[in-house]
Design an enzyme around this catalytic site. Structure first.
Site, short mmCIF file in Angstrom:
data_model
loop_
_atom_site.label_atom_id
_atom_site.label_comp_id
_atom_site.label_asym_id
_atom_site.label_seq_id
_atom_site.Cartn_x
_atom_site.Cartn_y
_atom_site.Cartn_z
N HIS A 191 0.85 -1.18 0.00
CA HIS A 191 0.00 0.00 0.00
C HIS A 191 0.89 1.24 0.00
O HIS A 191 2.10 1.14 0.21
CB HIS A 191 -0.93 0.02 1.22
CG HIS A 191 -0.24 -0.21 2.53
ND1 HIS A 191 0.69 0.66 3.06
CD2 HIS A 191 -0.31 -1.24 3.41
CE1 HIS A 191 1.12 0.18 4.22
NE2 HIS A 191 0.55 -0.98 4.44
P1 TYD Z 1 -1.62 -2.64 7.87
O1 TYD Z 1 -0.99 -1.28 7.90
O2 TYD Z 1 -2.54 -2.94 6.73
O3 TYD Z 1 -0.48 -3.75 7.94
P2 TYD Z 1 0.74 -4.01 6.97
O4 TYD Z 1 0.92 -2.78 6.12
O5 TYD Z 1 1.89 -4.27 7.85
O6 TYD Z 1 0.41 -5.21 6.14
O7 TYD Z 1 -2.35 -2.84 9.26
C1 TYD Z 1 -2.89 -4.08 9.65
C2 TYD Z 1 -4.04 -3.82 10.61
O8 TYD Z 1 -3.58 -3.15 11.78
C3 TYD Z 1 -5.13 -2.94 10.01
O9 TYD Z 1 -6.37 -3.49 10.38
C4 TYD Z 1 -4.95 -1.61 10.66
C5 TYD Z 1 -4.27 -1.91 11.98
N1 TYD Z 1 -3.32 -0.87 12.36
C6 TYD Z 1 -3.62 -0.02 13.42
O10 TYD Z 1 -4.70 -0.12 14.04
N2 TYD Z 1 -2.72 0.93 13.79
C7 TYD Z 1 -1.53 1.09 13.13
O11 TYD Z 1 -0.73 1.98 13.49
C8 TYD Z 1 -1.23 0.22 12.02
C9 TYD Z 1 0.06 0.35 11.27
C10 TYD Z 1 -2.15 -0.74 11.69
#
Ligand code: TYD
Length: 135
Positions: A53
């Site tokens: 992303h």
């Molecule tokens: P995501 O950023 O999509 O994970 P990655 O990029 O590592 O694959 O986040 C995964 C889940 O965690 C999503 O449901 C959002 C939550 N999240 C938070 O609540 N706070 C945060 O600071 C982050 C980074 C994610």
């Protein structure tokens, strides 16, 4: 502080003595933003990846505190790959870069400092949408 728009590897201080090593990060010094949030990624199963992303306004700073992983970045024109495997190197990722973390070693620990609080609306999770967004 002017916003930095280029990806950059930052060589962090490493204080070595007989008792081991110490490194540190200062906001607005080693990283060009104020830290609003810190999160970390760990216990990643083999072959799994994270991310895929971009963020509209969030800049990040990524450190491999332990183990190793690769950060694959796309700025809309070209892809760049950074292998993170030292806890005294950080990767500055400006806003609007599509990014993926992959190839995690066993017991790796990714520390991420972010310039914004968590907001789902900040994410662009589709690569084609990302390309249109940055045009
Ligand atoms: P995501 O950023 O999509 O994970 P990655 O990029 O590592 O694959 O986040 C995964 C889940 O965690 C999503 O449901 C959002 C939550 N999240 C938070 O609540 N706070 C945060 O600071 C982050 C980074 C994610």
């Amino acid at each position: 502080m002017p916003e930095e728009v280029k990806v950059r590897i930052v060589n962090l201080p490493k204080i070595e003595d007989d008792r081991g090593n110490l490194s540190f990060i200062e906001e607005e010094n080693h990283i060009p933003f104020k830290v609003k949030r810190v999160y970390w990624i760990y216990d990643v199963p083999g072959g799994e990846y994270r991310g895929s992303h971009a963020f509209k306004e969030t800049a990040e700073f990524i450190v491999a505190l332990s183990g190793s992983f690769d950060v694959v970045l796309h700025n809309g024109k070209e892809e760049m790959k950074y292998s993170m495997n030292r806890s005294y190197y950080g990767l500055y990722v400006p806003k609007q870069h599509f990014r993926r973390l992959e190839n995690f070693s066993t017991n790796s620990l990714a520390l991420i400092l972010a310039s914004t609080s968590y907001e789902e609306d900040e994410y662009i999770r589709d690569f084609q949408q990302f390309l249109s967004y940055i045009k």
